[in-house]
Design a protein around this motif. Structure first.
Motif, PDB file in Angstrom:
ATOM      1  N   UNK B 269       0.838  -1.205   0.000  1.00  0.00           N
ATOM      2  CA  UNK B 269       0.000   0.000   0.000  1.00  0.00           C
ATOM      3  C   UNK B 269       0.874   1.256   0.000  1.00  0.00           C
ATOM      4  N   UNK B 270       1.911   1.245   0.833  1.00  0.00           N
ATOM      5  CA  UNK B 270       2.791   2.418   0.885  1.00  0.00           C
ATOM      6  C   UNK B 270       3.435   2.675  -0.477  1.00  0.00           C
ATOM      7  N   UNK B 271       3.869   1.592  -1.121  1.00  0.00           N
ATOM      8  CA  UNK B 271       4.496   1.740  -2.443  1.00  0.00           C
ATOM      9  C   UNK B 271       3.482   2.259  -3.470  1.00  0.00           C
ATOM     10  N   UNK B 272       2.263   1.696  -3.418  1.00  0.00           N
ATOM     11  CA  UNK B 272       1.206   2.131  -4.331  1.00  0.00           C
ATOM     12  C   UNK B 272       0.851   3.596  -4.110  1.00  0.00           C
ATOM     13  N   UNK B 273       0.737   3.988  -2.827  1.00  0.00           N
ATOM     14  CA  UNK B 273       0.400   5.383  -2.519  1.00  0.00           C
ATOM     15  C   UNK B 273       1.489   6.343  -2.992  1.00  0.00           C
ATOM     16  N   UNK B 274       2.751   5.907  -2.863  1.00  0.00           N
ATOM     17  CA  UNK B 274       3.856   6.748  -3.349  1.00  0.00           C
ATOM     18  C   UNK B 274       3.709   7.018  -4.842  1.00  0.00           C
ATOM     19  N   UNK B 275       3.390   5.960  -5.577  1.00  0.00           N
ATOM     20  CA  UNK B 275       3.228   6.115  -7.026  1.00  0.00           C
ATOM     21  C   UNK B 275       2.046   7.030  -7.353  1.00  0.00           C
ATOM     22  N   UNK B 276       0.939   6.852  -6.628  1.00  0.00           N
ATOM     23  CA  UNK B 276      -0.245   7.689  -6.882  1.00  0.00           C
ATOM     24  C   UNK B 276       0.079   9.148  -6.587  1.00  0.00           C
ATOM     25  N   UNK B 277       0.801   9.386  -5.479  1.00  0.00           N
ATOM     26  CA  UNK B 277       1.176  10.775  -5.148  1.00  0.00           C
ATOM     27  C   UNK B 277       2.047  11.386  -6.246  1.00  0.00           C
ATOM     28  N   UNK B 278       2.951  10.567  -6.758  1.00  0.00           N
ATOM     29  CA  UNK B 278       3.819  11.024  -7.848  1.00  0.00           C
ATOM     30  C   UNK B 278       2.963  11.448  -9.053  1.00  0.00           C
ATOM     31  N   UNK B 279       1.932  10.661  -9.360  1.00  0.00           N
ATOM     32  CA  UNK B 279       1.080  10.977 -10.514  1.00  0.00           C
ATOM     33  C   UNK B 279       0.159  12.163 -10.216  1.00  0.00           C
ATOM     34  N   UNK B 280      -0.266  12.281  -8.956  1.00  0.00           N
ATOM     35  CA  UNK B 280      -1.099  13.442  -8.585  1.00  0.00           C
ATOM     36  C   UNK B 280      -0.305  14.729  -8.773  1.00  0.00           C
ATOM     37  N   UNK B 281       0.986  14.677  -8.422  1.00  0.00           N
ATOM     38  CA  UNK B 281       1.846  15.847  -8.599  1.00  0.00           C
ATOM     39  C   UNK B 281       1.952  16.188 -10.083  1.00  0.00           C
ATOM     40  N   UNK B 282       2.067  15.153 -10.929  1.00  0.00           N
ATOM     41  CA  UNK B 282       2.150  15.378 -12.373  1.00  0.00           C
ATOM     42  C   UNK B 282       0.838  15.957 -12.893  1.00  0.00           C
ATOM     43  N   UNK B 283      -0.283  15.439 -12.358  1.00  0.00           N
ATOM     44  CA  UNK B 283      -1.598  15.936 -12.792  1.00  0.00           C
ATOM     45  C   UNK B 283      -1.762  17.399 -12.391  1.00  0.00           C
ATOM     46  N   UNK B 284      -1.268  17.734 -11.189  1.00  0.00           N
ATOM     47  CA  UNK B 284      -1.352  19.120 -10.725  1.00  0.00           C
ATOM     48  C   UNK B 284      -0.526  20.028 -11.631  1.00  0.00           C
ATOM     49  N   UNK B 285       0.522  19.455 -12.232  1.00  0.00           N
ATOM     50  CA  UNK B 285       1.377  20.233 -13.136  1.00  0.00           C
ATOM     51  C   UNK B 285       0.812  20.259 -14.552  1.00  0.00           C
TER      52      UNK B 285
END
Lengths: 109, 411
Positions: B269-285
């Motif tokens: 879950x922690x690994x999955x959440x890290x990846x999702x956060x990374x993509x959320x940051x990209x989406x915000x950009x």
């Protein structure tokens, strides 16, 4: 390995001078890179004659063997090591002649 | 006896793709490789119970498959195959450096997922050649007839051969485009493992989900900037994290609302959440997320809730709204309706689900969702009918058990 690249005319008509120029550039590249085997443009399907000599008499028919909105307008025969190379060339060929094209391998020996 | 059968099953799961990939490299023919691999496994089924399981099953299978391939080439006795036969008999494969096996399988995947093949053919071919699934299993996963599927695979192999689709990694500049097709295939493989079909298979095939994750990780290493690769990996990890909680000790499927969330794998879950956060940051950009990234985000919402009651359903619904715009498929709409039920109640959700009947009448999850909504609305009679329809269509043993219990609990 040889591939037939068929140029499909779907109502576009004869090539414009601009298209002809782009095709020349593409042909030069095929020759320079060793892919060139043969190429040619075809006259309209209306100029075709169909011959059938399978029976006792030769049958000669005016017009193309298949009436279709899409027809073969020209072709390249290219030499390429595999389909990836052939497809890449075809992508550029389609752009150059501004028409839809089909890539088909020759039967290998 | 049971040990031998287990050993054969395990060898099949672990070695199939390696055997096919190595053979394809050596003889340059997928058809021969597949047939020889299948014959080698059939020979194992015949011999291992009497002779015992060889100390190195993978090696035994590779050697046996190699012999079978040479036999077939000899049988066909074509002049142009003489050279190939000689190569196979005499060529000493240099020992593979560690990790090269993975590349071999990736090469096999990219060949099976070649853009000159129809999408359906890519998926079928990859599941057969890389996943090692049987034709009936694949046919079931796609809801098509076995003969049609067999034909699809045969045609694809013939085209690869006749048109000379190369057996190698795509060029760097072609990689992103080629990856999209591969991801679709890997997601399907994952789903087959996540909800395995067939009465004789385990309800969840960890080997398939693990294989899909492993290959997706590899592609992620190759394409660290591809958002959909990251999204798919996150989606798989967040789903896999719930694996042990998903099936009860008695082999029954446990739905999300009844799962023991303490049994979820926190590392995944922690690994999955890290990846999702990374993509959320990209989406915000300003990078528009694709479907895997959105589905991963849905799963991130679920796995962030310590209790089902803490689930942020409005967030789930917002994500499904985004997904519907991207992919207006009835299955997405069905999943969206589940979130609607939590926010607007089962009545509203049922109306949305009922509108999908034309498209989903043959899909078990459609009936299972209806049954659940009808049960919550107290319409036991109709709920029972929907459960029965779902049980009839469900191919997963754990799911059938869960549906049966719920049907029997109806008043």
């Amino acid at each position: 390995m040889q591939y037939l690249i068929s140029v499909i005319d779907d109502g576009t008509g004869p090539a414009t001078p601009k298209e002809d120029a782009a095709i020349d550039v593409f042909n030069d590249r095929l020759q320079a890179e060793g892919h060139w085997v043969f190429a040619g443009g075809l006259a309209s399907p209306n100029s075709a004659t169909v011959i059938d000599n399978r029976g006792e008499e030769v049958l000669v028919t005016d017009g193309p063997f298949l009436e279709s909105k899409e027809y073969l307008a020209g072709f390249w025969i290219i030499e390429a090591p595999d389909l990836d190379v052939a497809l890449k060339l075809a992508v550029e060929g389609s752009k150059a002649c501004n028409r839809k094209i089909e890539v088909r391998p020759f039967l290998s020996a | 006896m049971i040990d031998v059968r287990e050993a054969i099953t395990r060898a099949h799961h672990e070695e199939w793709a390696r055997v096919v990939a190595a053979l394809t490299r050596r003889c340059g023919d997928l058809d021969i490789a597949e047939e020889a691999a299948a014959e080698a496994f059939a020979t194992a089924v015949e011999r291992w119970p009497a002779d015992g399981v060889p100390p190195n099953p993978g090696g035994w299978l590779t050697i046996t498959a190699n012999r079978k391939a040479i036999d077939r080439i000899r049988r066909e006795n074509k002049r142009d195959d003489r050279h190939r036969e000689a190569q196979m008999v005499y060529a000493d494969d240099p020992p593979e450096p560690l990790g090269a096996v993975d590349d071999d399988r990736l090469r096999l995947i990219f060949t099976c997922c070649h853009p000159a093949l129809a999408m359906q053919a890519r998926v079928a071919l990859t599941l057969r050649m890389v996943g090692g699934l049987t034709v009936p299993e694949i046919a079931r996963a796609f809801l098509v007839r076995e003969t049609a599927l067999e034909q699809r695979i045969t045609r694809a192999k013939a085209k690869i051969k006749a048109a000379r689709i190369p057996y190698r990694m795509p060029a760097a500049e072609d990689l992103p485009a080629r990856v999209t097709g591969v991801l679709a295939v890997l997601y399907l493989v994952f789903n087959e493992g996540y909800l395995a079909t067939g009465p004789d298979t385990d309800p969840a095939r960890h080997d398939l989900t693990a294989e899909a994750i492993r290959l997706t990780r590899l592609i992620r290493a190759l394409l660290p900037d591809d958002g959909e690769v990251a999204g798919l990996l996150a989606l798989m990890l967040l789903t896999e994290a719930r694996r042990t909680a998903r099936v009860s000790a008695s082999g029954e499927l446990v739905t999300l609302d009844e799962q023991d969330r303490g049994a979820w794998d926190t590392a995944l879950i922690a690994e999955g959440h890290r990846l999702v956060r990374e993509r959320l940051a990209a989406a915000a950009a300003g990078v528009t997320p694709g479907r895997y990234q959105i589905l991963a985000a849905v799963n991130a919402v679920h796995t962030s809730a310590r209790d089902i009651r803490d689930t942020d359903w409005s967030q789930v619904l917002a994500l499904y709204d985004q997904l519907v715009r991207l992919d207006p498929s009835p299955i997405i709409a069905l999943n969206r309706a589940i979130a609607v039920a939590e926010l607007d109640g089962p009545e509203v959700a049922l109306a949305a689900v009922d509108r999908l009947e034309d498209n989903l009448a043959g899909y078990h999850a459609y009936h299972a969702t209806r049954a659940e909504l009808l049960r919550r609305l107290g319409r036991s009679q109709k709920s029972r009918g929907a459960y029965e329809k779902a049980i009839e269509l469900a191919g997963n043993t754990a799911e059938t058990a869960c549906l049966t219990r719920r049907r029997d609990q109806l008043g």
